[in-house]
Design a protein around this motif. Structure first.
Motif: not given
Ligand code: YNC
Ligand code: MG
Length: 388
Positions: A331-358
């Motif tokens: 949400i804050v990245a969108k407020q700041k006008d980013y076009d895309v938010f990228n994340a690696l599947d490191v740490m616990e990131n896999e737990s949110f990637l699909k649910d948050l529509k990555f």
């Protein structure tokens, strides 16, 4: 197959799965007086040049070399466009060495044609904290490719690291070299789907219209978590404590002190953004999230020339669900006008990637250690390290 890498103290493909090899340094250090005192020999037309990125003109030369010649995607549609301010940030952490910012110039006209950098870091591998160089920005001008200049740059940065009595390094690359400690994947969350589709970054899904796609990726205007705010200088001790505790869970992770956290995580406009959750009643800092700004040049589009991308950095959730925390980061990245938010599947990131529509990207990012062997390759979720 790897004429250069086969000569280096790195895990070799032939040793994969040989459990008899010990974990730790592959070669022992030599005494400092035995480290070669002078630079490696370059082809006759070129000379070494230490680059002071604090100097505006030099920073502009480095910026331009990278903007024209650094990493592109597999289809050559986008090229990383690290900003000068970003370069200054990433190249000047606590204890940095000017001599590790290494350029190659054409003797005749002083044009900068190649670059490589190191910065010092403490990286923990298993139970050992090791002083390492993080090596980045290896770049050879497009017109000088395939002339074996890269091995000379790598040997020279290695020599300069050795002269500071450091014997290990960490680095990432999109190419497979001997031998990755982990292979990770980038995931992408559209914030401005229309632009991403227009420039060919993403495609309209099957049976999707543009307006349905825009609705799919729409986000609320404000973060949902009470007490969600920007990180400030006064938060450095609390954020350091949160991060140290969290990063201790991973097999390979940076060992960060308060000076490191101040440098790497205090917000800098258009470089790094950090947010935390301060409990409205106890004022305790319970959660933290951060991203860095790395735009890409769009190489062949009549309308757009720059893609504004945020990259997930370090995130710690102890009270807020990680999914909600990362949705607030979107949400804050969108407020700041980013076009895309990228994340690696490191740490616990896999737990949110699909649910948050990555969605999964195509390229892989391989992680490497120089002169340090691990018994086993790591799963991305065992890695607690993000390199820039
Ligand atoms: C790469 N990315 O395999 P072999 S990532 C390391 N990292 O050697 P030449 C690489 N090695 O296989 P070119 C590499 N890419 O024969 C290629 N190599 O053993 C190896 N691209 O050299 C390659 N930036 O000069 C081969 O190739 C040898 O002219 C061939 O130059 C390569 O920053 C490059 O992707 C990448 O600018 C400079 O293609 C050029 O093609 C280029 O003939 C676009 O080189 C930009 C790009 C790489 C981004 C990065 C991390 C670099 C890590 C380097 C290794 C550090 C080791 C630790 C040192 C300190 C140790 C201590 C203590
Ligand atoms: Mg070359």
């Amino acid at each position: 197959r790897h004429r250069f890498w086969e000569t280096q103290p790195v895990g070799q493909f032939k040793d994969l799965g040989d459990a008899s090899l010990p974990e730790g340094p592959i070669e022992q250090p030599i005494t400092l007086s035995e480290v070669r005192p002078d630079p490696y020999t370059l082809p006759a037309l070129y000379e070494w040049s230490t680059c002071d990125v604090d100097n505006d003109a030099t920073a502009a030369e480095v910026y331009t070399l990278l903007a024209n010649n650094y990493v592109e995607d597999d289809d050559n549609m986008f090229r990383f466009n690290y900003s000068k301010e970003f370069l200054r940030w990433t190249l000047r952490p606590p204890g940095y060495f000017k001599a590790w910012h290494i350029g190659v110039r054409v003797k005749a006209n002083k044009k900068l044609v190649a670059f490589i950098t190191g910065v010092p870091a403490r990286i923990r591998a298993g139970n050992e904290v090791v002083r390492m160089a993080e090596v980045n920005f290896l770049c050879v001008h497009k017109k000088l490719r395939s002339k074996r200049l890269a091995p000379v740059l790598i040997k020279e940065v290695t020599r300069r690291v050795h002269r500071e009595d450091m014997w290990q390094a960490a680095y990432t690359a999109g190419v497979v070299l001997p031998t990755p400690i982990a292979t990770c994947q980038y995931w992408h969350r559209s914030l401005n789907p229309k632009k991403l589709i227009d420039v060919g970054f993403s495609r309209l899904g099957a049976r999707m219209t543009m307006s349905r796609t825009i609705r799919l990726y729409k986000l609320p205007p404000l973060p949902a978590t009470p007490g969600f705010r920007n990180m400030e200088f006064r938060d450095v001790p609390a954020v350091t404590a949160l991060l140290r505790d969290y990063l201790s869970r991973f097999v390979v992770a940076p060992d960060l002190d308060e000076k490191d956290v101040e440098h790497w995580l205090l917000p800098r406009e258009d470089v790094v953004d950090s947010f935390l959750v301060e409990s409205p009643d106890s004022h305790e800092i319970t959660d933290f999230c951060s991203f860095y700004t790395l735009p890409s040049l769009i190489l062949n589009n009549a309308t757009y020339s720059n893609l504004k991308a945020a990259y997930s950095f370090y995130n710690v959730a102890t009270k807020t669900p990680l999914l909600q925390l990362m949705n607030d980061a979107l949400i804050v990245a969108k407020q700041k006008d980013y076009d895309v938010f990228n994340a690696l599947d490191v740490m616990e990131n896999e737990s949110f990637l699909k649910d948050l529509k990555f969605g999964p990207g195509d390229g892989m990012l391989h992680y490497y250690l120089y002169n340090y062997r691990l018994k086993h390759a790591l799963k991305p979720s065992e890695l607690g390290l993000v390199l820039l």
